[in-house]
Design a protein around this motif. Sequence first.
Motif, PDB file in Angstrom:
ATOM      1  N   GLY A   1       0.806  -1.219   0.000  1.00 27.20           N
ATOM      2  CA  GLY A   1       0.000   0.000   0.000  1.00 27.20           C
ATOM      3  C   GLY A   1       0.834   1.262   0.000  1.00 27.20           C
ATOM      4  N   LEU A   2       1.880   1.294   0.849  1.00 28.85           N
ATOM      5  CA  LEU A   2       2.730   2.481   0.937  1.00 28.85           C
ATOM      6  C   LEU A   2       3.477   2.731  -0.361  1.00 28.85           C
ATOM      7  CD1 LEU A   2       4.171   1.971   4.535  1.00 28.85           C
ATOM      8  CD2 LEU A   2       2.591   3.768   3.808  1.00 28.85           C
ATOM      9  N   THR A   3       3.930   1.671  -1.014  1.00 27.36           N
ATOM     10  CA  THR A   3       4.662   1.832  -2.278  1.00 27.36           C
ATOM     11  C   THR A   3       3.728   2.254  -3.404  1.00 27.36           C
ATOM     12  OG1 THR A   3       6.170   0.090  -1.535  1.00 27.36           O
ATOM     13  CG2 THR A   3       6.273   0.707  -3.854  1.00 27.36           C
TER      14      THR A   3
ATOM     15  N   GLU B   1       3.344  -2.113  11.792  1.00 29.88           N
ATOM     16  CA  GLU B   1       2.100  -1.398  12.096  1.00 29.88           C
ATOM     17  C   GLU B   1       2.382   0.091  12.285  1.00 29.88           C
ATOM     18  OE1 GLU B   1      -0.178  -5.036  14.492  1.00 29.88           O
ATOM     19  OE2 GLU B   1       1.026  -3.570  15.590  1.00 29.88           O
ATOM     20  N   GLN B   2       3.444   0.394  13.020  1.00 22.56           N
ATOM     21  CA  GLN B   2       3.808   1.791  13.273  1.00 22.56           C
ATOM     22  C   GLN B   2       4.146   2.518  11.974  1.00 22.56           C
ATOM     23  OE1 GLN B   2       7.534   2.583  15.464  1.00 22.56           O
ATOM     24  NE2 GLN B   2       6.294   3.846  16.826  1.00 22.56           N
ATOM     25  N   GLN B   3       4.902   1.859  11.117  1.00 28.95           N
ATOM     26  CA  GLN B   3       5.270   2.452   9.828  1.00 28.95           C
ATOM     27  C   GLN B   3       4.026   2.781   9.008  1.00 28.95           C
ATOM     28  OE1 GLN B   3       6.719  -0.355   6.980  1.00 28.95           O
ATOM     29  NE2 GLN B   3       8.026   1.121   5.938  1.00 28.95           N
ATOM     30  N   LEU B   4       3.102   1.832   8.953  1.00 28.98           N
ATOM     31  CA  LEU B   4       1.888   2.018   8.155  1.00 28.98           C
ATOM     32  C   LEU B   4       1.027   3.143   8.718  1.00 28.98           C
ATOM     33  CD1 LEU B   4       0.171   0.969   5.799  1.00 28.98           C
ATOM     34  CD2 LEU B   4      -0.810  -0.720   7.358  1.00 28.98           C
ATOM     35  N   ILE B   5       0.876   3.168  10.031  1.00 32.42           N
ATOM     36  CA  ILE B   5       0.034   4.177  10.678  1.00 32.42           C
ATOM     37  C   ILE B   5       0.613   5.582  10.499  1.00 32.42           C
ATOM     38  CG2 ILE B   5      -0.714   5.032  12.946  1.00 32.42           C
ATOM     39  CD1 ILE B   5      -1.017   2.033  13.733  1.00 32.42           C
ATOM     40  N   HIS B   6       1.916   5.709  10.636  1.00 29.45           N
ATOM     41  CA  HIS B   6       2.542   7.035  10.603  1.00 29.45           C
ATOM     42  C   HIS B   6       2.707   7.579   9.183  1.00 29.45           C
ATOM     43  CE1 HIS B   6       4.417   6.809  14.906  1.00 29.45           C
ATOM     44  NE2 HIS B   6       3.108   6.806  14.904  1.00 29.45           N
ATOM     45  N   HIS B   7       2.564   6.732   8.183  1.00 27.59           N
ATOM     46  CA  HIS B   7       2.745   7.201   6.806  1.00 27.59           C
ATOM     47  C   HIS B   7       1.432   7.268   6.021  1.00 27.59           C
ATOM     48  CE1 HIS B   7       7.020   6.324   7.632  1.00 27.59           C
ATOM     49  NE2 HIS B   7       7.223   7.285   6.770  1.00 27.59           N
ATOM     50  N   THR B   8       0.316   7.254   6.737  1.00 29.47           N
ATOM     51  CA  THR B   8      -0.958   7.468   6.055  1.00 29.47           C
ATOM     52  C   THR B   8      -1.752   8.541   6.797  1.00 29.47           C
ATOM     53  OG1 THR B   8      -2.966   6.409   5.225  1.00 29.47           O
ATOM     54  CG2 THR B   8      -2.171   5.667   7.345  1.00 29.47           C
ATOM     55  N   LYS B   9      -2.493   9.316   6.058  1.00 32.10           N
ATOM     56  CA  LYS B   9      -3.289  10.383   6.654  1.00 32.10           C
ATOM     57  C   LYS B   9      -4.731   9.960   6.920  1.00 32.10           C
ATOM     58  CE  LYS B   9      -0.628  13.986   4.248  1.00 32.10           C
ATOM     59  NZ  LYS B   9      -0.698  15.097   3.270  1.00 32.10           N
ATOM     60  N   HIS B  10      -5.110   8.780   6.421  1.00 35.57           N
ATOM     61  CA  HIS B  10      -6.516   8.386   6.495  1.00 35.57           C
ATOM     62  C   HIS B  10      -6.626   7.010   7.142  1.00 35.57           C
ATOM     63  CE1 HIS B  10      -7.172  11.775   3.813  1.00 35.57           C
ATOM     64  NE2 HIS B  10      -6.201  11.292   3.066  1.00 35.57           N
ATOM     65  N   LEU B  11      -6.880   7.006   8.468  1.00 35.00           N
ATOM     66  CA  LEU B  11      -6.938   5.778   9.255  1.00 35.00           C
ATOM     67  C   LEU B  11      -8.359   5.454   9.678  1.00 35.00           C
ATOM     68  CD1 LEU B  11      -3.899   6.049  11.705  1.00 35.00           C
ATOM     69  CD2 LEU B  11      -4.314   4.198  10.086  1.00 35.00           C
TER      70      LEU B  11
END
Length: 593
Positions: free
Chosen positions: A298-300, A336-346
């Motif tokens: 998702g991040l990529t 989990e931390q990486q994913l949470i901190h690099h998205t604006k829409h949780l």
Amino acid sequence: MMEEGINVSLVSKDILSITWKVPDFIISLVENYFELLFTSMISAIRIYDVTSIIFDGSNAHYYLEAMIGESQENWKFKNLKANRNYCVEVGIKISENQFFPLLRSNTVRTWENKAIFEDKNEIEVSSSSKNNDARRNWNDLVSTYSYYGKSYPSFIYERGQFSCQIKKPNIYLKKPFDKTTIFLHEDHKRKKILLLTWEYPPYIIGGLSRHVHGLAGGLHKKDYEVHVITANPNHQIQEEFSDGIHIYRVNPLLEKDNDFLSWIGGLNLAMIQKVMELSKIHHFSLIHAHDWLVGACGLTLKEFIAAPLVVTIHATEFGRNNGIYNELQRFIYEKEQQLIHHTKHLIVCSTYMKKELHHVFSMKKDKRIWTIPNGIEEKGHKGITKEVLSAIPIQKNKRLIFSVGRIVKEKGFDTLIEAAYKLHLIYPDLYFIIAGKGPMLNEYRNKVIEKCLQDVVFFIGFVTDEQKNALFSNCTIAVFPSRYEPFGIVAIESLSKGIPTIASNTGGLKEIIQHEVNGLLMEAGNSDSLLEQVVTYLENESKARKIGSNGRKMVESVFSWERIAKETNKVYKEAIINNKVNSSSVVGDINPL
């Protein structure tokens, strides 16, 4: 300039020439997943002598391996045997004994003077062997995404300290996504969205699979064109169009990898390859990733197809284990931390989960998190036939207490066994059926034997939806004694059928159930508390019926997928609008050449 991918050619009867180029999106994904710079990793190339034309990552007689330079893009293997099948992989060395493949060639067969090739111009995962060997079955060893094997992956000890920065491609130079592309079959009335999930029906590990399936159907009714990318461990149809949903099932290059975290990394790699292929003909407006297992993909993709990323966190490793105690758990926590901190829409499914994210990940108070519950879809059920329950130990003239879920510690089934031992002495007409599979199934079955409850408590393993619904219809009470439960879909299913329900006073369950209004709450881990609630129902039948009726009415008004899709649609609209605004501001900052 060489095309991205891998090519092999036989330059003589015993020399194989290989050329390759690793795509930028694969490099970025690997960096996001392992949180190491690609240039700091050890690149390698392997050649396999395989037992058949199709190589699935396990059917190799032996291999030769060579370390390669960072910028190297060609190699030759010499002294090959005649009349043999060879396959080549380019990848990275994770540890001394672990190799993570990035590209795989098709098989080449050597002859005395010539070679026969499969189609060598495609970059794709080879079709998988259906051999059922003795390797790990992740379906049995995974609990809501936690690995319960006895050995830990070796690579997580060698990662060191690395502050991950998501690698953003220069979209004006490399053009990973050209907005001027003319997409075929584009329906401008329906925005196309990607749902990334490691499980999707008929592959079901836990509640996540049913959640994504229900959400996909609800979003389709909201005029989205939904494309689901998921794993394919059971060798289902690779591409399917079902109930208006496009489903793509992929396999990691090493689909039989003994290391779960390496397998998940390979799954992310296979997913992004499929999406990049699809992005040539589809313009995706949004990506929705479900949990850390698909986070690297998702991040990529957020950068490489220029689409906003929405993330749903269904549970946390900290919450499942009440802390982080080993390197494996720390790796998952960091993902989990990486994913949470690099998205604006949780998105989370309960207020409990929202508080957990703030506590566990030290999130800023102004970080916006949407709370949208899970849902269920009530379909008309056919009459229950004798065949449905023929293999299940239904006992006539006795009262059934039923429970279902993953057979893991956090579901609290040991508490139910303790309560069953006490209740059986008071009510000999009670019996208990617990459905589900998981790593603690044999341990709990042995505990039942130790307490001489073989004729009272039955762990029956996996059940189909039809069997589950039949068991709900036959039970007197449904019990969900979880120690940790971010939401609790099965509790919603029970309430929707008007069944008197007992659940632990924890997590999302206590947000669903109002004590003595639409259900009863017990203290988590306390068998005496569970016994007390069961007695309340058994000794007050009219009260039990009224509470059951209230539960059904509550579910009908709050937990429909139509309502949940409507709330999710609000998040999507905000994400898409923000992405357009940000894209416009970036373009405005570019000075024309």
